[in-house]
Design an enzyme around this catalytic site. Sequence first.
Site, short mmCIF file in Angstrom:
data_model
loop_
_atom_site.label_atom_id
_atom_site.label_comp_id
_atom_site.label_asym_id
_atom_site.label_seq_id
_atom_site.Cartn_x
_atom_site.Cartn_y
_atom_site.Cartn_z
N GLY A 10 25.12 51.75 33.46
CA GLY A 10 26.04 50.93 32.69
C GLY A 10 27.29 50.54 33.45
N ASP A 41 16.62 60.39 27.69
CA ASP A 41 16.64 59.27 26.74
C ASP A 41 17.51 59.68 25.55
OD1 ASP A 41 14.35 56.77 25.78
OD2 ASP A 41 16.13 57.41 24.67
N LEU A 42 18.54 58.92 25.28
CA LEU A 42 19.49 59.29 24.23
C LEU A 42 18.89 59.22 22.83
CD1 LEU A 42 21.58 59.11 26.62
CD2 LEU A 42 23.21 58.32 24.90
N TYR A 66 24.18 52.07 22.96
CA TYR A 66 23.44 50.86 22.56
C TYR A 66 24.52 49.81 22.36
CZ TYR A 66 20.08 47.93 19.98
OH TYR A 66 19.24 46.90 19.56
N THR A 67 24.64 48.85 23.27
CA THR A 67 25.77 47.91 23.24
C THR A 67 25.34 46.49 22.85
OG1 THR A 67 25.43 47.56 25.61
CG2 THR A 67 27.14 49.16 24.96
N TYR A 130 26.42 47.75 14.97
CA TYR A 130 26.91 48.36 16.22
C TYR A 130 28.20 49.13 15.93
CZ TYR A 130 29.60 48.65 20.55
OH TYR A 130 30.38 49.11 21.58
N LYS A 134 28.81 53.24 16.10
CA LYS A 134 29.82 53.84 16.99
C LYS A 134 30.79 54.69 16.19
CE LYS A 134 30.42 53.26 20.84
NZ LYS A 134 29.94 54.07 22.00
N TRP A 155 36.23 44.82 24.93
CA TRP A 155 35.99 43.67 25.79
C TRP A 155 35.86 44.08 27.26
CZ3 TRP A 155 39.33 38.88 23.87
CH2 TRP A 155 39.26 38.82 22.47
N1 LIG Z 1 30.64 46.46 26.84
C1 LIG Z 1 31.74 46.33 26.14
O1 LIG Z 1 32.31 45.25 26.04
C2 LIG Z 1 32.34 47.51 25.45
C3 LIG Z 1 31.77 48.77 25.54
N2 LIG Z 1 32.34 49.81 24.88
C4 LIG Z 1 31.75 51.15 24.99
O2 LIG Z 1 31.90 51.57 26.35
C5 LIG Z 1 30.80 52.40 26.73
C6 LIG Z 1 30.19 51.87 28.01
O3 LIG Z 1 29.81 50.54 27.75
P1 LIG Z 1 29.20 49.69 28.95
O4 LIG Z 1 29.49 50.34 30.25
O5 LIG Z 1 29.55 48.26 28.74
O6 LIG Z 1 27.64 49.87 28.64
P2 LIG Z 1 26.41 49.03 29.24
O7 LIG Z 1 25.85 48.24 28.13
O8 LIG Z 1 26.83 48.39 30.49
O9 LIG Z 1 25.40 50.22 29.62
C7 LIG Z 1 24.91 51.02 28.59
C8 LIG Z 1 24.27 52.23 29.27
O10 LIG Z 1 23.69 53.05 28.26
C9 LIG Z 1 22.35 53.28 28.63
N3 LIG Z 1 21.48 53.45 27.49
C10 LIG Z 1 21.27 52.62 26.44
N4 LIG Z 1 20.34 53.13 25.63
C11 LIG Z 1 19.94 54.31 26.18
C12 LIG Z 1 19.00 55.31 25.83
N5 LIG Z 1 18.24 55.20 24.74
N6 LIG Z 1 18.86 56.38 26.63
C13 LIG Z 1 19.61 56.51 27.75
N7 LIG Z 1 20.52 55.60 28.16
C14 LIG Z 1 20.66 54.52 27.36
C15 LIG Z 1 21.93 52.05 29.42
O11 LIG Z 1 20.78 52.36 30.17
P3 LIG Z 1 19.75 51.17 30.59
O12 LIG Z 1 20.41 50.43 31.72
O13 LIG Z 1 18.50 51.90 31.01
O14 LIG Z 1 19.56 50.31 29.36
C16 LIG Z 1 23.17 51.84 30.25
O15 LIG Z 1 23.19 52.71 31.35
C17 LIG Z 1 29.87 52.42 25.52
O16 LIG Z 1 30.14 53.57 24.74
C18 LIG Z 1 30.27 51.18 24.74
O17 LIG Z 1 29.98 51.30 23.34
C19 LIG Z 1 33.48 49.69 24.10
C20 LIG Z 1 34.08 48.46 23.99
C21 LIG Z 1 33.57 47.30 24.69
C1 LIG Z 2 28.80 33.08 25.42
C2 LIG Z 2 29.83 32.63 24.43
C3 LIG Z 2 30.43 33.57 23.62
N1 LIG Z 2 31.36 33.16 22.72
C4 LIG Z 2 32.03 34.12 21.86
C5 LIG Z 2 31.08 34.96 20.99
C6 LIG Z 2 31.86 36.21 20.74
O1 LIG Z 2 32.72 36.06 19.60
C7 LIG Z 2 32.73 36.33 21.97
C8 LIG Z 2 32.23 37.44 22.88
O2 LIG Z 2 30.89 37.15 23.22
P1 LIG Z 2 29.93 38.28 23.74
O3 LIG Z 2 28.75 38.34 22.85
O4 LIG Z 2 29.75 38.11 25.18
O5 LIG Z 2 30.78 39.61 23.57
P2 LIG Z 2 30.35 40.90 22.74
O6 LIG Z 2 29.00 41.40 23.19
O7 LIG Z 2 30.59 40.69 21.30
O8 LIG Z 2 31.43 41.92 23.31
C9 LIG Z 2 31.58 43.12 22.65
O9 LIG Z 2 30.70 44.05 23.23
C10 LIG Z 2 30.71 45.28 22.51
C11 LIG Z 2 29.76 46.25 23.20
C12 LIG Z 2 32.09 45.84 22.31
O10 LIG Z 2 32.24 47.05 22.12
C13 LIG Z 2 33.22 44.88 22.07
O11 LIG Z 2 34.48 45.43 22.45
C14 LIG Z 2 33.03 43.56 22.79
O12 LIG Z 2 33.33 43.67 24.17
O13 LIG Z 2 32.67 35.08 22.68
C15 LIG Z 2 31.72 31.82 22.59
O14 LIG Z 2 32.57 31.46 21.77
N2 LIG Z 2 31.12 30.91 23.39
C16 LIG Z 2 30.19 31.25 24.31
O15 LIG Z 2 29.66 30.37 25.03
MG LIG Z 3 27.64 41.83 24.43
#
Ligand SMILES: NC(=O)C1=CN([C@@H]2O[C@H](COP(=O)(O)OP(=O)(O)OC[C@H]3O[C@@H](n4cnc5c(N)ncnc54)[C@H](OP(=O)(O)O)[C@@H]3O)[C@@H](O)[C@H]2O)C=CC1
Ligand SMILES: Cc1cn([C@H]2C[C@H](O)[C@@H](COP(=O)(O)OP(=O)(O)O[C@H]3O[C@@H](C)C(=O)[C@@H](O)[C@H]3O)O2)c(=O)[nH]c1=O
Ligand SMILES: [Mg+2]
Length: 292
Positions: A10, A41-42, A66-67, A130, A134, A155
Amino acid sequence: MHILVFGRTGQVARALQDLMAAKPDGALASTLTFLSREEVDLTDPQACSDAIIARAPDAVINAAAYTGVDAAETDTDQAHKVNAEAPSAMARACASQDIPFVTISTDYVFDGSGTAPWSPDDSPQPLGVYGYSKLAGEKAVRAAGGRFAILRTSWVFSAYGQNFVKTMLRLAETRDSLTIVGDQIGGPTAAADIAAACLRLAQCLAADPDRAGLYHFSGTPDVSWADFAREIFRQAGVSCMVTPISSADYPTVAKRPLNSRMECELTAQTFQIERPDWTISLAHVLKQLEQA
Ligand SMILES: NC(=O)C1=CN([C@@H]2O[C@H](COP(=O)(O)OP(=O)(O)OC[C@H]3O[C@@H](n4cnc5c(N)ncnc54)[C@H](OP(=O)(O)O)[C@@H]3O)[C@@H](O)[C@H]2O)C=CC1
Ligand SMILES: Cc1cn([C@H]2C[C@H](O)[C@@H](COP(=O)(O)OP(=O)(O)O[C@H]3O[C@@H](C)C(=O)[C@@H](O)[C@H]3O)O2)c(=O)[nH]c1=O
Ligand SMILES: [Mg+2]
């Protein structure tokens, strides 16, 4: 300190790997072991706690989740297992060993009402599966007690995986204008800054269990996604016009909160970690992408 990290592939875990690679031995005061989905596996909570007990680390960072915000709406079970049951098992295993457990949560636990920054004391009301999964994870981790830290962030962006920065750069390759939501406001946060914060929390909790708790951590300044896109294109030297639109004009499967501002004062006071300037972190990410 030996720290076990879940979620090797991730964004945040990859940033932790960068941190390890960048610091000469010992400077991090920690060695990190990363677990991938193949190893644990989580969706199997028992495997999560077994991995912690077997490896006997000095701390655990859960960077897995799960994001898929939209996918979660029709994948409730999987989202709940990964985002709630797994952190619950990890937290209980860490509490039984009296070691720090750092897990990451999200601004999407809030309903996005109002314009005031959310305080860690405010009561969350998630809009979608989601966010709900969380929040369930947060509650389970707090119930486990021990040396836990829940770090809510927002974000997240990096040179890795899927994120808004990479989506924008990809779309701008074939488009000279984009319509981007302008009424959702939050703090973009670089995975590198989150990684450093997670390390610091783990180290501080090892020394002082009284600092266990829930903390907010996001980049500053707060902006709309449209503003975020404009800054990405400005720094990347990409000419792509951004037209701000309302969330209503950009329908998605899951509703996103309008107000994702987070008040991060407690984190600064407790751990001396200030909100990072995300425009500076963005420059580093763009450079990493250029060199990739
Ligand atoms: N992305 C965002 O914008 C935001 C993220 N967060 C939080 O930050 C943390 C990190 O996010 P981020 O780094 O973006 O995560 P990513 O989506 O980049 O990566 C998620 C990770 O979790 C792993 N994973 C998912 N499902 C499973 C499973 N069943 N078993 C084992 N591993 C699993 C994925 O593995 P694999 O590659 O194999 O799928 C990957 O390594 C998370 O808790 C997220 O909720 C909070 C706010 C914003
Ligand atoms: C691609 C795209 C997105 N958007 C908007 C949709 C949405 O409201 C916003 C963000 O889009 P995304 O779907 O990329 O972002 P999103 O996956 O919703 O991001 C979120 O991820 C999870 C895991 C979190 O925990 C949050 O903090 C946040 O970072 O941008 C547009 O308006 N135009 C576009 O062309
Ligand atoms: Mg996203």
